[in-house]
Design an enzyme around this catalytic site. Sequence first.
Site, PDB file in Angstrom:
ATOM      1  N   ASP A 194     -17.642  12.353  -7.963  1.00 17.49           N
ATOM      2  CA  ASP A 194     -18.128  12.654  -6.609  1.00 17.49           C
ATOM      3  C   ASP A 194     -18.269  14.166  -6.387  1.00 17.49           C
ATOM      4  OD1 ASP A 194     -18.671  12.580  -3.923  1.00 17.49           O
ATOM      5  OD2 ASP A 194     -16.876  11.468  -3.354  1.00 17.49           O
ATOM      6  N   ASP A 226     -22.686   8.613   2.983  1.00 25.62           N
ATOM      7  CA  ASP A 226     -21.709   7.517   3.069  1.00 25.62           C
ATOM      8  C   ASP A 226     -22.117   6.438   4.084  1.00 25.62           C
ATOM      9  OD1 ASP A 226     -20.446   9.413   1.560  1.00 25.62           O
ATOM     10  OD2 ASP A 226     -18.515   9.232   2.569  1.00 25.62           O
TER      11      ASP A 226
HETATM   12  C1  GLA Z   1     -17.204  10.895  -0.389  1.00 32.79           C
HETATM   13  C2  GLA Z   1     -17.830   9.640  -1.010  1.00 32.79           C
HETATM   14  C3  GLA Z   1     -17.102   8.407  -0.501  1.00 32.79           C
HETATM   15  C4  GLA Z   1     -15.626   8.513  -0.853  1.00 32.79           C
HETATM   16  C5  GLA Z   1     -15.033   9.809  -0.298  1.00 32.79           C
HETATM   17  C6  GLA Z   1     -13.608  10.054  -0.798  1.00 32.79           C
HETATM   18  O1  GLA Z   1     -17.405  10.959   0.988  1.00 32.79           O
HETATM   19  O2  GLA Z   1     -19.194   9.573  -0.709  1.00 32.79           O
HETATM   20  O3  GLA Z   1     -17.670   7.234  -1.062  1.00 32.79           O
HETATM   21  O4  GLA Z   1     -15.478   8.475  -2.248  1.00 32.79           O
HETATM   22  O5  GLA Z   1     -15.813  10.934  -0.674  1.00 32.79           O
HETATM   23  O6  GLA Z   1     -13.097  11.263  -0.366  1.00 32.79           O
END
Ligand code: GLA
Length: 400
Positions: free
Chosen positions: A155, A226
């Site tokens: 990520d 997200d």
């Molecule tokens: C980002 C990702 C999420 C999750 C969070 C964790 O926002 O897009 O899917 O993994 O980080 O901190």
Amino acid sequence: MIHRRLASPRILVPSAIVLAGLLSAGAKAQTTQLAATPPMGWNSWNHFAEKVTDADVRAAADAMVASGMRDAGYVYINVDDTWEGERDAQGNIHTNSKFPDMKGLADYVHSKGLKFGIYSSPGPKTCAGFEGSYGHEEQDANTYAAWGVDFLKYDLCGLRTIMDLYDPKQDPNKASAIMRDAYAKMHRALIKTGRPIVYSICQYGVDSVWEWGEEVGGNLWRTTDDISDSYRSMALIGFSQAGLERYAKPGHWNDPDMLEVGNGGMDADQYRTQMSLWAMLAAPLLAGNDLSRMDETTKGILMNKEVIAVDQDKLGQQGSRLGPPQVWVRTLADGAKAVAVFNFVTDDVPQPVTVRLKDLGFSGSVHARDLWTHKDLEPMHDSYTVTPPKGGVVMLRLWK
Ligand code: GLA
């Protein structure tokens, strides 16, 4: 302390940019084989977020088996952000007190006939402000392999400081090259461990990741920001996937983020919309709810085997939109077509939608089955008219 990540900057990069880390033929074949159909499983983030513990993950693994979800195809149990502790003097990553024994947890998950996934960032810090893999890629890949990890979500978050994205004078092409290199680097490290590990790229779709995600080793790549547990978020993400279908294929999938089914923010028709749309999109199906507390409606949606079969169809051809209105069609390996008719606007009275069979590529009459009522319908001639419920969907399989 949890640091939420900043809004993702959208930068445009010419596709001619030089990619570091092109894969060998062997590595490519292994990568494709790992995710011949879209990965299915569970991830801790949507429900547990930063509170997730070892006990929650074990309970999810137990429930995955007891509910029948494992046998329906959901095999990955993935721990998202906030498991990370400190590095020791040799630079080895350790877990924090919520996860006292990661190898023990992976062994437990494996003992249930499931696979185990973990999370990190190419940056010095993860999105939640925990330790990332920057400068320790090979070491971390080796640690994951030693623990028995089968899936890595990687990520972007903390890498943005390294990409100098906060400097207005930074050349966006240079920033993008740093990002691609970082993703390719971790993929090489994963391959080098010799352990098959599904590689899930998460950088919210910036720089059209679908155009280069495969080249840096991605089995799946997030295409958007997200998701949250609301119809608005789910529908905006899901219906905006139109046009990305040409980038998906066996081994390499567009990822419109995880399922929210069962988390409580949508009604059953809206959750059926997410399940159906994700299946039409050949999207990874990663449940994001508390598996140990599922009602029968949630189980029925997540374990609709006829809808799962569409998602997992071996041809791997992502569906496309015929509409507006929201009519989607997906060609299946045996020549049948999955068709989903959605009611898109929740505050309007649902209207009848007519689908012409010739627009779906059929001539003459077709056989039809409703994949939510599990009933064969009368053969169809010329066209089909239906009024999907508010926020909901009618999903069919049609064949000659
Ligand atoms: C980002 C990702 C999420 C999750 C969070 C964790 O926002 O897009 O899917 O993994 O980080 O901190």
